[in-house]
Design a protein around this motif. Structure first.
Motif, PDB file in Angstrom:
ATOM      1  N   ALA A   1       0.833  -1.203   0.000  1.00  0.00           N
ATOM      2  CA  ALA A   1       0.000   0.000   0.000  1.00  0.00           C
ATOM      3  C   ALA A   1       0.870   1.257   0.000  1.00  0.00           C
ATOM      4  N   LEU A   2       1.940   1.239   0.770  1.00  0.00           N
ATOM      5  CA  LEU A   2       2.838   2.392   0.779  1.00  0.00           C
ATOM      6  C   LEU A   2       3.519   2.570  -0.573  1.00  0.00           C
ATOM      7  N   ARG A   3       3.850   1.465  -1.232  1.00  0.00           N
ATOM      8  CA  ARG A   3       4.448   1.569  -2.565  1.00  0.00           C
ATOM      9  C   ARG A   3       3.473   2.222  -3.537  1.00  0.00           C
ATOM     10  N   ALA A   4       2.211   1.879  -3.429  1.00  0.00           N
ATOM     11  CA  ALA A   4       1.208   2.499  -4.302  1.00  0.00           C
ATOM     12  C   ALA A   4       1.147   4.007  -4.092  1.00  0.00           C
ATOM     13  N   THR A   5       1.284   4.449  -2.842  1.00  0.00           N
ATOM     14  CA  THR A   5       1.167   5.883  -2.560  1.00  0.00           C
ATOM     15  C   THR A   5       2.320   6.693  -3.146  1.00  0.00           C
ATOM     16  N   GLU A   6       3.385   6.029  -3.530  1.00  0.00           N
ATOM     17  CA  GLU A   6       4.522   6.745  -4.117  1.00  0.00           C
ATOM     18  C   GLU A   6       4.123   7.495  -5.388  1.00  0.00           C
TER      19      GLU A   6
END
Length: 287
Positions: A122-127
């Motif tokens: 999920a954090l990777r998506a927010t990049e």
């Protein structure tokens, strides 16, 4: 970067978004904010969701939340910041999320490699999320990422929720739907919240709701029984497609396999939360 299947980003959002919302339905919510001196739950809600923007007034909240009556917001903001600072509200919010997710998911899941994996995905998506024209997302994007995986997962879900939400407001404006028309038409899809719950929480009167229904009927979007016409259903479908298009970047960045895995994990966590009573049973009743 692999090609995303149609609506996969939307499906991932629908699996993640309720995790953020567990905050507002948690029994810890009212209790924790009461300890800060914020005893009115509506004031606590406005403060909890808006605190990332600082000590804002009712205008900023009406703009970014969209579907609340400005008069209701003005009863609580900016006065709530005299009781507790935005920083104190944000700290309390993480304490609530910590206790809530531990209760809903259980210690084994909280410590699992699957939850850590979901947080990383999920954090990777927010990049790939963008700040421009997305004020509520942008404010949250300036907050630090919590260290613990379950809090990082909630934080990332919040970022993705507000990123899509800000974009959805642009789609509503493009479709010419005011706050109440947006809620009435969404409820008419069968997927929105119950009118009784909306009126009780958003500060509108039954006459406001009925007036919005009349405006939608004049546009040929709602029939005499309050159901969507063919044109209304097309408009609502177009709204979601529009929102998908301007919210595609984070999921395209994650890639098809990553989106599929994150959706799978998020649905599993959501199922556990629902089973543990995370949400009221009558949230989507027709009444």
């Amino acid at each position: 970067m692999s090609t995303l299947p149609a609506r996969s980003g939307r499906h991932c959002h629908h699996a993640l978004n309720p995790t953020h919302s567990t905050l507002y339905f948690s029994p810890d919510f009212a209790a924790e904010y009461a300890r800060l001196g914020i005893e009115d739950e509506r004031a606590a809600y406005f403060a909890a969701r808006a605190a990332a923007m600082g000590a804002v007034g009712p205008g900023a909240v009406a703009a970014t939340f969209y579907n609340f009556n400005h008069e209701l917001i003005a009863q609580h903001l900016p006065a709530v910041w005299d009781t507790a600072s935005p920083e104190a509200v944000l700290d309390a919010r993480l304490r609530i999320v910590d206790r809530t997710l531990r209760r809903l998911l259980g210690d084994e899941v909280i410590a699992s490699k699957e939850l850590a994996e979901a947080a990383e995905l999920a954090l990777r998506a927010t990049e790939a999320c963008t700040r421009h024209a997305r004020p509520l997302y942008a404010a949250h994007a300036d907050l630090p990422v919590p260290a613990e995986p379950h809090l990082a997962y909630w934080h990332a879900a919040t970022l993705l929720r507000e990123h899509r939400g800000d974009g959805h407001l642009a789609a509503l404006l493009s479709a010419g739907l005011d706050p109440l028309e947006a809620m009435v038409s969404h409820t008419a899809t069968g997927k929105g919240a119950a009118p009784r719950w909306i009126l009780a929480t958003r500060g509108w009167r039954r006459t406001d709701w009925e007036a919005a229904q009349d405006r939608l009927r004049e546009r040929g979007l709602l029939d005499a029984e309050g159901e969507l016409t063919e044109a209304g259903a097309e408009l609502r479908a177009g709204l979601e497609d529009h929102t998908d298009r301007i919210d595609q970047a984070p999921y395209a960045h994650l890639g098809a396999e990553g989106v599929e895995r994150l959706t799978e994990l998020a649905r599993g966590f959501l199922s556990l939360a629902v089973g543990a009573g995370a949400f009221p049973a009558d949230l989507r009743s027709k009444d």
